[in-house]
Design a protein around this motif. Sequence first.
Motif, short mmCIF file in Angstrom:
data_model
loop_
_atom_site.label_atom_id
_atom_site.label_comp_id
_atom_site.label_asym_id
_atom_site.label_seq_id
_atom_site.Cartn_x
_atom_site.Cartn_y
_atom_site.Cartn_z
N UNK A 19 -1.84 5.75 -6.84
CA UNK A 19 -2.22 4.35 -7.00
C UNK A 19 -1.56 3.63 -8.18
N UNK A 20 -1.17 4.38 -9.22
CA UNK A 20 -0.59 3.69 -10.38
C UNK A 20 0.76 3.05 -10.05
N UNK A 21 1.35 3.39 -8.91
CA UNK A 21 2.63 2.76 -8.57
C UNK A 21 2.55 1.85 -7.33
N UNK A 22 1.31 1.63 -6.85
CA UNK A 22 1.14 0.72 -5.69
C UNK A 22 1.80 -0.65 -5.94
N UNK A 23 1.45 -1.23 -7.10
CA UNK A 23 1.87 -2.62 -7.33
C UNK A 23 3.39 -2.72 -7.48
N UNK A 24 3.99 -1.75 -8.19
CA UNK A 24 5.46 -1.76 -8.33
C UNK A 24 6.11 -1.74 -6.95
N UNK A 25 5.60 -0.84 -6.11
CA UNK A 25 6.22 -0.68 -4.79
C UNK A 25 6.03 -1.94 -3.95
N UNK A 26 4.83 -2.53 -4.04
CA UNK A 26 4.56 -3.74 -3.25
C UNK A 26 5.45 -4.89 -3.73
N UNK A 27 5.58 -4.97 -5.05
CA UNK A 27 6.41 -6.04 -5.62
C UNK A 27 7.84 -5.94 -5.05
N UNK A 28 8.38 -4.73 -5.09
CA UNK A 28 9.77 -4.56 -4.64
C UNK A 28 9.88 -4.73 -3.14
N UNK A 29 8.93 -4.15 -2.41
CA UNK A 29 9.01 -4.24 -0.95
C UNK A 29 8.89 -5.70 -0.53
N UNK A 30 7.96 -6.43 -1.17
CA UNK A 30 7.76 -7.80 -0.70
C UNK A 30 8.92 -8.70 -1.12
N UNK A 31 9.46 -8.49 -2.33
CA UNK A 31 10.55 -9.40 -2.72
C UNK A 31 11.89 -9.00 -2.12
N UNK A 32 12.09 -7.71 -1.89
CA UNK A 32 13.44 -7.31 -1.47
C UNK A 32 13.54 -6.75 -0.07
N UNK A 33 12.40 -6.44 0.54
CA UNK A 33 12.54 -5.82 1.88
C UNK A 33 11.54 -6.39 2.89
N UNK A 34 11.01 -7.58 2.62
CA UNK A 34 10.13 -8.23 3.61
C UNK A 34 10.95 -8.69 4.80
N UNK A 35 10.27 -8.82 5.91
CA UNK A 35 10.96 -9.38 7.07
C UNK A 35 11.07 -10.89 6.89
N UNK A 36 12.22 -11.43 7.26
CA UNK A 36 12.37 -12.88 7.17
C UNK A 36 12.04 -13.55 8.49
N UNK A 37 11.99 -12.74 9.55
CA UNK A 37 11.74 -13.37 10.85
C UNK A 37 10.38 -13.02 11.44
N UNK A 38 9.84 -11.87 11.09
CA UNK A 38 8.58 -11.44 11.69
C UNK A 38 7.52 -11.20 10.64
N UNK A 39 6.56 -10.35 10.98
CA UNK A 39 5.51 -10.06 10.01
C UNK A 39 5.91 -8.92 9.07
N UNK A 40 5.26 -8.91 7.90
CA UNK A 40 5.37 -7.78 6.98
C UNK A 40 3.95 -7.38 6.62
N UNK A 41 3.62 -6.12 6.84
CA UNK A 41 2.26 -5.64 6.52
C UNK A 41 2.37 -4.40 5.64
N UNK A 42 1.34 -4.21 4.82
CA UNK A 42 1.35 -3.05 3.93
C UNK A 42 0.04 -2.30 4.08
N UNK A 43 0.14 -1.03 4.43
CA UNK A 43 -1.06 -0.19 4.46
C UNK A 43 -1.22 0.40 3.06
N UNK A 44 -2.40 0.20 2.49
CA UNK A 44 -2.65 0.71 1.14
C UNK A 44 -3.65 1.85 1.25
N UNK A 45 -3.29 2.98 0.69
CA UNK A 45 -4.18 4.16 0.70
C UNK A 45 -5.19 4.06 -0.42
N UNK A 46 -6.28 4.76 -0.28
CA UNK A 46 -7.23 4.87 -1.38
C UNK A 46 -6.61 5.73 -2.50
N UNK A 47 -7.07 5.72 -3.69
CA UNK A 47 -8.21 4.95 -4.18
C UNK A 47 -7.85 3.50 -4.51
N UNK A 48 -8.77 2.59 -4.12
CA UNK A 48 -8.59 1.19 -4.48
C UNK A 48 -9.34 0.97 -5.79
#
Length: 586
Positions: free
Chosen positions: A218-247
């Motif tokens: 979990x300590x690297x969830x946010x880093x990974x989401x930041x990079x995935x969303x800014x650099x690897x999001x879909x520009x034409x369709x949806x982008x979804x992220x499954x987040x594992x526990x612990x929240x």
Amino acid sequence: MSSSLSRPSYSSSSRTSSPFFPNHSSLINGGTRRSLSFLSASPQELCLRSKRKSVQSSVVLQDGAVVVTNSSPIEKLKDGLLSVPSQEVVAELGGGEHESTVSITVVGASGDLAKKKIFPALFALYYEGCLPEHFTIYGYARSKMTDGELRHMVSKTLTCRIDKRANCGEKMEEFLKRCFYHTGQYDSQEHFVALNKKLKEHEGGRLSNRLFYLSIPPNIFVDAVKCASSSASSLSGWTRVIVEKPFGRDSKTSAALTNSLKNYLEEDQIFRIDHYLGKELVENLSVLRFSNLIFEPLWSRQYIQNVQFIFSEDFGTEGRGGYFDHYGIIRDIMQNHLLQILALFAMETPVSLDAEDIRNEKVKVLRSMRPIQLEDVVIGQYKGTTTKGGVTYPSYTDDKTVPGDSLTPTFAAAALFIDNARWDGVPFLMKAGKALHTRSAEIRVQFRHVPGNLYNRNSGGSNLDRTTNELVIRVQPDEGIYLKINNKVPGLGMRLDQSHLNLLYSARYSKEIPDAYERLLLDAIEGERRLFIRSDELDAAWALFTPLLKEIEEKKMIPELYPYGSRGPVGAHYLAAKHNVQWGDL
Ligand SMILES: NC(=O)C1=CN([C@@H]2O[C@H](COP(=O)(O)OP(=O)(O)OC[C@H]3O[C@@H](n4cnc5c(N)ncnc54)[C@H](OP(=O)(O)O)[C@@H]3O)[C@@H](O)[C@H]2O)C=CC1
Ligand SMILES: O=C1O[C@H](COP(=O)(O)O)[C@@H](O)[C@H](O)[C@H]1O
């Protein structure tokens, strides 16, 4: 003959049709609306329906203009925004429905969960024909691996569990060819840009939908989401992220995690997974309750004396002590898995099977719960033991990754109460432990005794006031539902006995039960949020447990030791007795 119940297909938007009656006309161009139906379609047919649904998910017509959205069609239907794109519009976008694609990136692909659960679940979905025609799977982690090495690693964990069909080996080969690997750091935009480039190549100009599964600490969830969303999001369709526990570990850290994730994602892009919600018997809980007239009228304080949610594992924290010591059994099992089941069990009838309607009802139950009192909680920790046969089992603190003086509970039992009209005064008991005598998860509903029981004198010595009816929903293993009833022993006399009306899934259905991760991954691909945790549900769950956890930790409460392989601390029996209850699993 058994009426074959289709893959649960829930109406995501229809409030006009009853969820409990088949509505065969509810598919709008490829299944953006679904209804619960008792069809006898094959899994393939049902999954084809799912496929059509997912591929159209990001094209929306608004006032004649094409809008490409990250939201699923379910949301758009609800908002009244969704129209079905005409063939011309789809053609302008560069393809028809067969021209969209789903890319699934398993972030942390070298890890335990990815190997054990995620890749096998993806393969099972592929095998069943549930994945869209165009899909690509990427493993992403820091470990250096080639595509071939990833495939080799994944191949070791795939099984042909599904009916052992003849072409399973072939299917595995095909599946593995769709798996690729990218080495990268979790906080590197550059590495995610490179991943994006590779994903694009595979997508080949099709409308792209992207799912990221965060299978990392979990300590690297946010880093990974930041990079995935800014650099690897879909520009034409949806982008979804499954987040594992612990929240998070408590209300504060959970809120901080949610806020950080929301810097990069909308709430509807976040799929917080609780894999217990994907288990067949948990999924069946609402069906049992709301589709059988005989249960719902009994579902209240009037007839139910207590409800028990029991989780036990016959192994310790082997290999996961480092993670576990920071969380403990209350956070690991109770605050999430057992509480989620409790909410489903106790909620009022939702307006529909729409994800928001169900989650609204769950939140209401969670918010109606009385703060948990320390005196209604027992904690324990397992200690080493040597069996008569000479086998030695370790203590929790023997684990090298656990401090020798750790007070972290590996067992807990608690009595919870829901202060609403339906459940006033009914104890909801929870019990969860590691290194116990058996592995099981079950829900036990103990009914009140029969008033003025006519047959007390015919009960062959047992007190019929104690042999009350009990409904048991066995989540695992040997999935089943049984009801304990009193009946007459056959013969000329009048003697009573207690028997089980038993629905054992393995006897009733020949098909194997899918793993929870299969259902949840498919739901995430389809944009079905019903089985994922909404942020307000999470807040309510933490609000309930945070003060208790704080008190246990601040007071440095000493857990009662119990031998590895035993039934847990004796304190759990006193706790039950205090509420006039006996644990049903004993
Ligand atoms: N395993 C299980 O049964 C369950 C796991 N979970 C949750 O799923 C997630 C993944 O679990 P699991 O696979 O067991 O986790 P792992 O510890 O196996 O970690 C997954 C991957 O993350 C990378 N990683 C590990 N530690 C670090 C670190 N400190 N910094 C950066 N990267 C790291 C490693 O890949 P690399 O070094 O190659 O980058 C590793 O292979 C966690 O959030 C866990 O809580 C939830 C339920 C059950
Ligand atoms: O989330 C978790 O669940 C597992 C138990 O899952 P199951 O599906 O095998 O019952 C548990 O072992 C683990 O500690 C916990 O983090």
